[in-house]
Design a protein around this motif. Structure first.
Motif, short mmCIF file in Angstrom:
data_model
loop_
_atom_site.label_atom_id
_atom_site.label_comp_id
_atom_site.label_asym_id
_atom_site.label_seq_id
_atom_site.Cartn_x
_atom_site.Cartn_y
_atom_site.Cartn_z
N TYR A 4 12.68 -25.44 -96.84
CA TYR A 4 12.30 -24.21 -97.53
C TYR A 4 10.80 -24.01 -97.36
O TYR A 4 10.00 -24.92 -97.57
CB TYR A 4 12.60 -24.32 -99.03
N SER A 55 8.06 -17.96 -98.90
CA SER A 55 8.36 -16.73 -98.16
C SER A 55 7.08 -15.96 -97.86
O SER A 55 6.13 -15.95 -98.65
CB SER A 55 9.32 -15.85 -98.97
N THR A 106 22.66 -24.31 -96.49
CA THR A 106 21.69 -23.88 -97.50
C THR A 106 20.47 -23.24 -96.85
O THR A 106 20.00 -22.18 -97.29
CB THR A 106 21.25 -25.10 -98.34
N ALA A 150 21.36 -19.84 -95.27
CA ALA A 150 21.39 -18.76 -96.25
C ALA A 150 19.98 -18.35 -96.66
O ALA A 150 19.68 -17.15 -96.81
CB ALA A 150 22.19 -19.20 -97.48
N TYR A 151 19.10 -19.33 -96.81
CA TYR A 151 17.70 -19.05 -97.15
C TYR A 151 17.03 -18.20 -96.07
O TYR A 151 16.35 -17.20 -96.38
CB TYR A 151 16.93 -20.35 -97.35
N GLN A 156 18.40 -16.24 -93.81
CA GLN A 156 18.96 -14.89 -93.75
C GLN A 156 18.52 -14.04 -94.94
O GLN A 156 18.26 -12.84 -94.80
CB GLN A 156 20.49 -14.97 -93.68
N ARG A 157 18.40 -14.68 -96.10
CA ARG A 157 18.00 -13.95 -97.31
C ARG A 157 16.51 -13.59 -97.26
O ARG A 157 16.13 -12.45 -97.56
CB ARG A 157 18.28 -14.81 -98.53
N ALA A 158 15.67 -14.53 -96.86
CA ALA A 158 14.23 -14.32 -96.92
C ALA A 158 13.68 -13.51 -95.75
O ALA A 158 12.70 -12.79 -95.90
CB ALA A 158 13.51 -15.68 -96.99
N GLN A 197 15.92 -11.94 -93.12
CA GLN A 197 16.88 -11.05 -92.48
C GLN A 197 16.97 -11.31 -90.97
O GLN A 197 16.92 -10.39 -90.14
CB GLN A 197 16.54 -9.57 -92.72
#
Length: 374
Positions: free
Chosen positions: A120, A123, A142, A145-146, A148-150, A152
């Motif tokens: 992590y 961001s 995990t 997903a991080y 893609q979320r943070a 794109q």
């Protein structure tokens, strides 16, 4: 498939999971007939890297200074001279230097660019650089997903490759050599004849040291034959926390039931002797290599249910997952397992061999892809 020249880039080769993974990929490349090159500022792991057939170049790519940008022409010259096919970068500041060097080259002269997101990051624009690769490896669902979320990131660029352990070295039934055991008990006689509970982690608040002590205070009310080991270094900036932890241990009357070993190189042997290993990090681990090593040894693990550790437990020991911060449940599960140990499933999906093969497949994939991103 033709032989490739792959250059991995990271700040240094001193210690750590990223560094170990670099050596593991490097040795696999050589074993498969490819050229393996590594750029870093050096460190104690260089000797092992070179012994396995790789070539190391000393560049201070991790030095956080604008002067490091002066390495850009040197990197380009290195890539051309060594006819590098793939550049694989594993850390943020080196990634900026690499990307600027790569971006400024004519497309038909560029190597292909791969990055790995190992954890992590805060961001923002600085961390986004780790998604600049033409392929972006993520080390767990995990982290996927991080990312893609943070950021794109285009899902077509992402490749999930779990970190792995050598299942030939970490297998159920492994027992430390007798000479090692004799040395251990000579150094730590208080552990002889005890059932060992082990937290292999740096001594910090977020790695769960305080929760480990709180758990032990509950367990010791029912069992006097357990001894807890906190196996990990105390960094210079964590001395105050370590002092407060020792005070907590003293007040709880647990001084005879817990040992802080400091940094150890024989964590494998220590975990192999354990009845239970723990992962109590307050924040999710990106992957959690030590947890996987314990599970691969067949040693039960109790871990907070988040991050990469939750993914490992779901596959190998689902009953070991505990809600984050629930110390009482950790203690109750410990008491249960001290009476009846659970069975850990064999590690079939987090192997070193699979990690190595999938990483090489990413290299072949990006070479085969004729469309080059800007």
């Amino acid at each position: 498939m033709r032989a490739l020249t792959v250059l991995q880039i990271l700040p240094a080769l001193q210690s750590g999971g990223v560094e170990q993974g670099t050596l593991e990929v490097a040795s696999h490349l050589v074993s498969q007939g490819h050229r393996s090159l590594v750029v870093s500022a050096g460190g104690r792991m260089v000797a092992a890297l070179e012994a396995s057939g790789s070539t190391h170049f000393v560049y201070p790519v991790g030095r956080k200074s604008l002067l490091t940008l002066l390495l850009i022409p040197k990197l380009r010259a290195l890539w051309r001279r060594e006819q590098v096919d793939i550049v694989h970068v594993r850390s943020r500041f080196p990634a900026w230097v690499v990307f600027l060097a790569w971006k400024g080259m004519p497309r038909d002269q560029r190597p292909r660019l791969v990055t790995t997101v190992h954890g992590y990051y805060r961001s923002g624009w600085y961390s986004r650089i780790m998604t600049c690769g033409e392929r972006v490896i993520v080390v767990s669902k995990t982290i996927q997903a991080y990312v893609q979320r943070a950021y794109q990131v285009d899902a077509c660029k992402l490749r999930l490759i779990y970190r792995g352990v050598d299942t030939a070295q970490y297998s159920p039934g492994y027992s430390p050599e007798m000479a090692w055991q004799q040395n251990w008990f000579a150094e730590y006689p208080q552990t002889r004849g005890k059932r060992l509970l082990v937290l292999p982690a740096r001594v910090t608040r977020w790695k769960g040291a305080a929760d480990f002590v709180d758990m032990l205070s509950i367990v010791c009310q029912q069992h006097n034959d357990v001894h807890a080991l906190l196996v990990g270094e105390v960094a210079a900036d964590k001395q105050a926390f370590a002092a407060s932890l020792k005070q907590k241990i003293h007040v709880a009357g647990l001084a005879g039931h817990i040992t802080l070993t400091g940094y150890r190189q024989d964590v494998k042997q220590i975990m192999a002797m354990a009845k239970i290993v723990y992962s109590l990090s307050a924040e999710p681990e990106a992957f959690g290599r030590t947890t996987l090593e314990a599970l691969s040894l067949g040693v039960p693990v109790i871990g907070y249910q988040h991050g990469g550790v939750a993914e490992q437990l779901a596959a190998l020991l689902p009953e070991g997952a505990v809600p984050v911060g629930n110390v009482a449940e950790v203690a109750m599960l410990t008491l249960s397992w001290l009476s009846q140990a659970p069975t850990v499933q064999p590690n079939m999906q987090f192997s070193l061999q699979e990690m190595q093969q999938k990483t090489l497949a990413v290299y072949h994939d990006v070479i085969a892809d004729s469309g080059q991103s800007d």
